[in-house]
Write a protein that holds these residues in place. Structure first.
Motif, short mmCIF file in Angstrom:
data_model
loop_
_atom_site.label_atom_id
_atom_site.label_comp_id
_atom_site.label_asym_id
_atom_site.label_seq_id
_atom_site.Cartn_x
_atom_site.Cartn_y
_atom_site.Cartn_z
N LYS A 46 0.84 -1.19 0.00
CA LYS A 46 0.00 0.00 0.00
C LYS A 46 0.88 1.24 0.00
O LYS A 46 2.00 1.23 0.50
CB LYS A 46 -0.90 0.03 1.24
CG LYS A 46 -1.93 -1.07 1.31
CD LYS A 46 -3.07 -0.77 0.40
CE LYS A 46 -4.19 -1.79 0.63
NZ LYS A 46 -5.32 -1.51 -0.20
N CYS B 52 4.80 9.41 -2.67
CA CYS B 52 4.02 8.23 -2.35
C CYS B 52 4.86 7.38 -1.41
O CYS B 52 5.89 6.83 -1.81
CB CYS B 52 3.68 7.45 -3.64
SG CYS B 52 2.57 8.35 -4.72
N PHE C 272 -3.36 3.64 -1.56
CA PHE C 272 -3.41 3.16 -2.93
C PHE C 272 -2.70 1.82 -3.04
O PHE C 272 -1.71 1.58 -2.35
CB PHE C 272 -2.75 4.20 -3.86
CG PHE C 272 -3.45 5.52 -3.81
CD1 PHE C 272 -4.52 5.80 -4.64
CD2 PHE C 272 -3.05 6.49 -2.89
CE1 PHE C 272 -5.19 7.02 -4.56
CE2 PHE C 272 -3.70 7.70 -2.81
CZ PHE C 272 -4.78 7.97 -3.65
N ASP D 100 -1.12 4.32 -9.20
CA ASP D 100 -2.38 4.93 -8.75
C ASP D 100 -2.12 6.09 -7.79
O ASP D 100 -2.77 7.13 -7.85
CB ASP D 100 -3.27 3.90 -8.05
CG ASP D 100 -3.85 2.87 -9.00
OD1 ASP D 100 -3.87 3.13 -10.23
OD2 ASP D 100 -4.30 1.81 -8.52
N CYS D 101 -1.14 5.92 -6.92
CA CYS D 101 -0.78 6.98 -5.97
C CYS D 101 -0.23 8.19 -6.71
O CYS D 101 -0.61 9.33 -6.43
CB CYS D 101 0.23 6.45 -4.96
SG CYS D 101 0.73 7.67 -3.73
#
Length: 70
Positions: A2, A64, A27, A32-33
């Motif tokens: 994550k 991230c 995320f 995606d992050c």
């Protein structure tokens, strides 16, 4: 794995990033992050008064952060 999005509001005038924020959402992927980082940064920056942004030479930096599996 994550990832947590961390956003920093920075001033190139003072060379500092005193304001940090992070949405509560995590995320599943780096990609995606990162995409959320660009989108969220644009939303935040569009809400800042242009005179303030220009005077303080503001910019947004994001990262991230990988969260521990434990």
């Amino acid at each position: 794995m994550k990832f947590l999005l961390v956003i920093h509001l920075c001033s190139f005038l003072t060379q500092t990033c005193p304001n940090m924020m992070h949405p509560r959402e995590t995320f599943d992927t780096w990609s995606d992050c990162a995409m959320a980082g660009y989108q969220t940064s644009a939303e935040i920056f569009s809400g800042i008064d242009k005179n303030v942004a220009n005077k303080q030479k503001l910019a947004i930096r994001f990262e991230c952060k990988e969260l521990d599996k434990t």
